[in-house]
Design a protein around this motif. Structure first.
Motif, PDB file in Angstrom:
ATOM      1  N   THR A  70     -42.930 -66.385  15.089  1.00  0.00           N
ATOM      2  CA  THR A  70     -41.494 -66.157  15.020  1.00  0.00           C
ATOM      3  C   THR A  70     -40.834 -66.788  16.242  1.00  0.00           C
ATOM      4  OG1 THR A  70     -41.752 -64.146  13.724  1.00  0.00           O
ATOM      5  CG2 THR A  70     -39.678 -64.398  14.920  1.00  0.00           C
ATOM      6  N   ILE A  71     -39.858 -67.633  15.981  1.00  0.00           N
ATOM      7  CA  ILE A  71     -39.151 -68.342  17.045  1.00  0.00           C
ATOM      8  C   ILE A  71     -37.935 -67.548  17.499  1.00  0.00           C
ATOM      9  CG2 ILE A  71     -37.963 -70.500  17.655  1.00  0.00           C
ATOM     10  CD1 ILE A  71     -41.035 -70.726  17.001  1.00  0.00           C
ATOM     11  N   MET A  72     -37.205 -67.000  16.533  1.00  0.00           N
ATOM     12  CA  MET A  72     -36.034 -66.204  16.893  1.00  0.00           C
ATOM     13  C   MET A  72     -35.616 -65.309  15.745  1.00  0.00           C
ATOM     14  SD  MET A  72     -32.717 -68.788  16.707  1.00  0.00           S
ATOM     15  CE  MET A  72     -31.563 -67.500  17.096  1.00  0.00           C
ATOM     16  N   PHE A  73     -34.860 -64.283  16.090  1.00  0.00           N
ATOM     17  CA  PHE A  73     -34.193 -63.419  15.126  1.00  0.00           C
ATOM     18  C   PHE A  73     -32.700 -63.655  15.271  1.00  0.00           C
ATOM     19  CE2 PHE A  73     -38.071 -61.064  16.298  1.00  0.00           C
ATOM     20  CZ  PHE A  73     -38.633 -60.872  15.046  1.00  0.00           C
ATOM     21  N   ALA A  74     -31.958 -63.441  14.196  1.00  0.00           N
ATOM     22  CA  ALA A  74     -30.501 -63.538  14.259  1.00  0.00           C
ATOM     23  C   ALA A  74     -29.919 -62.342  13.524  1.00  0.00           C
ATOM     24  CB  ALA A  74     -30.012 -64.841  13.635  1.00  0.00           C
ATOM     25  N   LEU A  75     -29.269 -61.486  14.281  1.00  0.00           N
ATOM     26  CA  LEU A  75     -28.631 -60.297  13.733  1.00  0.00           C
ATOM     27  C   LEU A  75     -27.186 -60.602  13.381  1.00  0.00           C
ATOM     28  CD1 LEU A  75     -29.850 -57.801  16.465  1.00  0.00           C
ATOM     29  CD2 LEU A  75     -30.815 -58.105  14.197  1.00  0.00           C
ATOM     30  N   SER A  76     -26.506 -59.599  12.890  1.00  0.00           N
ATOM     31  CA  SER A  76     -25.079 -59.723  12.612  1.00  0.00           C
ATOM     32  C   SER A  76     -24.355 -60.223  13.858  1.00  0.00           C
ATOM     33  CB  SER A  76     -24.542 -58.348  12.194  1.00  0.00           C
ATOM     34  OG  SER A  76     -23.160 -58.402  12.006  1.00  0.00           O
ATOM     35  N   ASP A  77     -23.477 -61.210  13.670  1.00  0.00           N
ATOM     36  CA  ASP A  77     -22.669 -61.819  14.726  1.00  0.00           C
ATOM     37  C   ASP A  77     -23.457 -62.825  15.572  1.00  0.00           C
ATOM     38  OD1 ASP A  77     -20.130 -62.198  15.878  1.00  0.00           O
ATOM     39  OD2 ASP A  77     -20.574 -60.812  17.506  1.00  0.00           O
ATOM     40  N   TRP A  78     -24.601 -63.322  15.056  1.00  0.00           N
ATOM     41  CA  TRP A  78     -25.387 -64.343  15.741  1.00  0.00           C
ATOM     42  C   TRP A  78     -25.405 -65.613  14.892  1.00  0.00           C
ATOM     43  CZ3 TRP A  78     -30.527 -62.167  18.175  1.00  0.00           C
ATOM     44  CH2 TRP A  78     -30.220 -61.100  19.021  1.00  0.00           C
ATOM     45  N   TRP A  79     -25.687 -66.733  15.535  1.00  0.00           N
ATOM     46  CA  TRP A  79     -25.835 -68.036  14.889  1.00  0.00           C
ATOM     47  C   TRP A  79     -27.310 -68.408  14.847  1.00  0.00           C
ATOM     48  CZ3 TRP A  79     -21.637 -70.974  13.134  1.00  0.00           C
ATOM     49  CH2 TRP A  79     -20.376 -70.508  13.520  1.00  0.00           C
ATOM     50  N   ILE A  80     -27.710 -69.198  13.824  1.00  0.00           N
ATOM     51  CA  ILE A  80     -29.111 -69.616  13.721  1.00  0.00           C
ATOM     52  C   ILE A  80     -29.212 -70.935  12.964  1.00  0.00           C
ATOM     53  CG2 ILE A  80     -29.509 -68.295  11.597  1.00  0.00           C
ATOM     54  CD1 ILE A  80     -32.376 -67.706  12.647  1.00  0.00           C
ATOM     55  N   ARG A 124     -15.859 -76.993  23.016  1.00  0.00           N
ATOM     56  CA  ARG A 124     -16.117 -75.957  24.019  1.00  0.00           C
ATOM     57  C   ARG A 124     -16.893 -74.805  23.404  1.00  0.00           C
ATOM     58  NH1 ARG A 124     -14.792 -72.987  28.497  1.00  0.00           N
ATOM     59  NH2 ARG A 124     -14.267 -70.817  28.120  1.00  0.00           N
ATOM     60  N   PHE A 125     -16.464 -74.344  22.229  1.00  0.00           N
ATOM     61  CA  PHE A 125     -17.123 -73.210  21.600  1.00  0.00           C
ATOM     62  C   PHE A 125     -18.607 -73.496  21.344  1.00  0.00           C
ATOM     63  CE2 PHE A 125     -18.645 -71.070  17.759  1.00  0.00           C
ATOM     64  CZ  PHE A 125     -18.574 -69.758  18.207  1.00  0.00           C
ATOM     65  N   PHE A 126     -18.884 -74.629  20.690  1.00  0.00           N
ATOM     66  CA  PHE A 126     -20.278 -74.918  20.365  1.00  0.00           C
ATOM     67  C   PHE A 126     -21.092 -75.290  21.595  1.00  0.00           C
ATOM     68  CE2 PHE A 126     -18.613 -74.881  16.056  1.00  0.00           C
ATOM     69  CZ  PHE A 126     -19.586 -74.107  15.434  1.00  0.00           C
ATOM     70  N   ARG A 127     -20.460 -75.822  22.630  1.00  0.00           N
ATOM     71  CA  ARG A 127     -21.176 -76.051  23.892  1.00  0.00           C
ATOM     72  C   ARG A 127     -21.635 -74.734  24.481  1.00  0.00           C
ATOM     73  NH1 ARG A 127     -19.457 -75.318  28.794  1.00  0.00           N
ATOM     74  NH2 ARG A 127     -17.252 -75.543  28.289  1.00  0.00           N
ATOM     75  N   GLN A 131     -25.419 -73.636  25.096  1.00  0.00           N
ATOM     76  CA  GLN A 131     -25.867 -73.271  26.441  1.00  0.00           C
ATOM     77  C   GLN A 131     -26.534 -71.901  26.436  1.00  0.00           C
ATOM     78  OE1 GLN A 131     -22.106 -73.599  28.527  1.00  0.00           O
ATOM     79  NE2 GLN A 131     -22.762 -75.442  29.585  1.00  0.00           N
ATOM     80  N   ASN A 132     -25.907 -70.950  25.764  1.00  0.00           N
ATOM     81  CA  ASN A 132     -26.471 -69.601  25.711  1.00  0.00           C
ATOM     82  C   ASN A 132     -27.838 -69.606  25.015  1.00  0.00           C
ATOM     83  OD1 ASN A 132     -24.273 -68.557  27.066  1.00  0.00           O
ATOM     84  ND2 ASN A 132     -23.229 -67.888  25.216  1.00  0.00           N
ATOM     85  N   ALA A 133     -27.961 -70.389  23.955  1.00  0.00           N
ATOM     86  CA  ALA A 133     -29.245 -70.483  23.246  1.00  0.00           C
ATOM     87  C   ALA A 133     -30.299 -71.123  24.151  1.00  0.00           C
ATOM     88  CB  ALA A 133     -29.081 -71.292  21.963  1.00  0.00           C
ATOM     89  N   TYR A 134     -29.925 -72.163  24.874  1.00  0.00           N
ATOM     90  CA  TYR A 134     -30.862 -72.832  25.775  1.00  0.00           C
ATOM     91  C   TYR A 134     -31.319 -71.875  26.877  1.00  0.00           C
ATOM     92  CZ  TYR A 134     -32.885 -76.194  28.990  1.00  0.00           C
ATOM     93  OH  TYR A 134     -33.745 -76.854  29.824  1.00  0.00           O
ATOM     94  N   ILE A 135     -30.384 -71.145  27.456  1.00  0.00           N
ATOM     95  CA  ILE A 135     -30.720 -70.187  28.512  1.00  0.00           C
ATOM     96  C   ILE A 135     -31.675 -69.121  27.983  1.00  0.00           C
ATOM     97  CG2 ILE A 135     -29.756 -68.303  29.922  1.00  0.00           C
ATOM     98  CD1 ILE A 135     -27.219 -70.149  30.205  1.00  0.00           C
ATOM     99  N   ARG A 136     -31.366 -68.590  26.797  1.00  0.00           N
ATOM    100  CA  ARG A 136     -32.212 -67.562  26.191  1.00  0.00           C
ATOM    101  C   ARG A 136     -33.638 -68.079  25.978  1.00  0.00           C
ATOM    102  NH1 ARG A 136     -29.079 -66.586  22.208  1.00  0.00           N
ATOM    103  NH2 ARG A 136     -30.075 -68.034  20.769  1.00  0.00           N
ATOM    104  N   GLU A 137     -33.750 -69.305  25.467  1.00  0.00           N
ATOM    105  CA  GLU A 137     -35.079 -69.862  25.202  1.00  0.00           C
ATOM    106  C   GLU A 137     -35.816 -70.205  26.494  1.00  0.00           C
ATOM    107  OE1 GLU A 137     -36.627 -69.704  22.265  1.00  0.00           O
ATOM    108  OE2 GLU A 137     -34.770 -68.660  21.744  1.00  0.00           O
ATOM    109  N   GLN A 138     -35.098 -70.687  27.503  1.00  0.00           N
ATOM    110  CA  GLN A 138     -35.745 -70.974  28.785  1.00  0.00           C
ATOM    111  C   GLN A 138     -36.300 -69.703  29.398  1.00  0.00           C
ATOM    112  OE1 GLN A 138     -33.519 -73.351  31.603  1.00  0.00           O
ATOM    113  NE2 GLN A 138     -34.586 -72.422  33.323  1.00  0.00           N
TER     114      GLN A 138
END
Length: 193
Positions: A70-80, A124-127, A131-138
């Protein structure tokens, strides 16, 4: 389908005019997904990013022995999505599955690319999302390299308590890189302490 939640998600980072909101919503493809349904399969062209309105999705990879990671989970209000393949318009390396009945919206890559030109503030929004996804994975990679399985499990419990309630022990174990049996032993040890 109501779009209030996704518009609130966007409003955390950028302000849209009513016309920009309407344009954005016109690009979205709502979908109701049944539990265990796959919205993306390995090898399929990955041309959508998904927003979870309700429910939970899981992205995973199968190794040569058909063992899930499993690489990631995405709950309500998350992007995947399978980000590498989405950005590069390549066949998916991942599967994305509904863990439970879910309500999602998809945004196609071609529509996103056009949106970024027509409404530049979405850059800006997608950046920020990326960024948040990259930080989480790092941080996850660093934890996998430096923490014991027990420490990773406790960190997961602290960081994602809502996920623990909605997914199986096998899925959590595959996210942590351990066997379900080892996870069971960690849980038993936790209750003894």
């Amino acid at each position: 389908m109501a779009y209030d939640l996704i518009l609130q998600n966007i409003a955390r980072h950028i302000n849209l005019t009513p016309g920009e909101q309407d344009h954005f919503i016109s690009l979205l493809k709502p979908e109701e997904v049944k539990k265990k349904a796959l919205i993306l399969r390995e090898g399929q062209l990955c041309n959508n990013i998904y927003y979870v309105n309700s429910g939970i999705l899981r992205a995973y990879h199968l190794d040569k022995d058909a063992k899930e990671a499993t690489i990631m989970f995405a709950l309500s209000d998350w992007w995947i999505t399978d980000m590498f393949c989405f950005i590069n318009c390549q066949p998916a390396m991942l599967f994305i599955e509904a863990v439970e009945n879910s309500s999602i919206v998809g945004l196609q890559k071609k529509d996103l690319d056009q949106l970024l030109i027509e409404v530049p503030k979405f850059e800006r929004f997608f950046r920020i999302i990326m960024q948040n996804a990259y930080i989480r994975e790092q941080l996850r990679v660093i934890q996998n390299l430096s923490l014991s399985a027990e420490e990773r499990y406790h960190s997961f419990l602290t960081k994602y308590p809502q996920v623990v309630k909605q997914v199986t022990q096998k899925q959590i174990a595959s996210y942590l890189g351990i066997t379900p049996e080892f996870l069971s032993s960690l849980k038993v040890n936790k209750t003894k302490n």
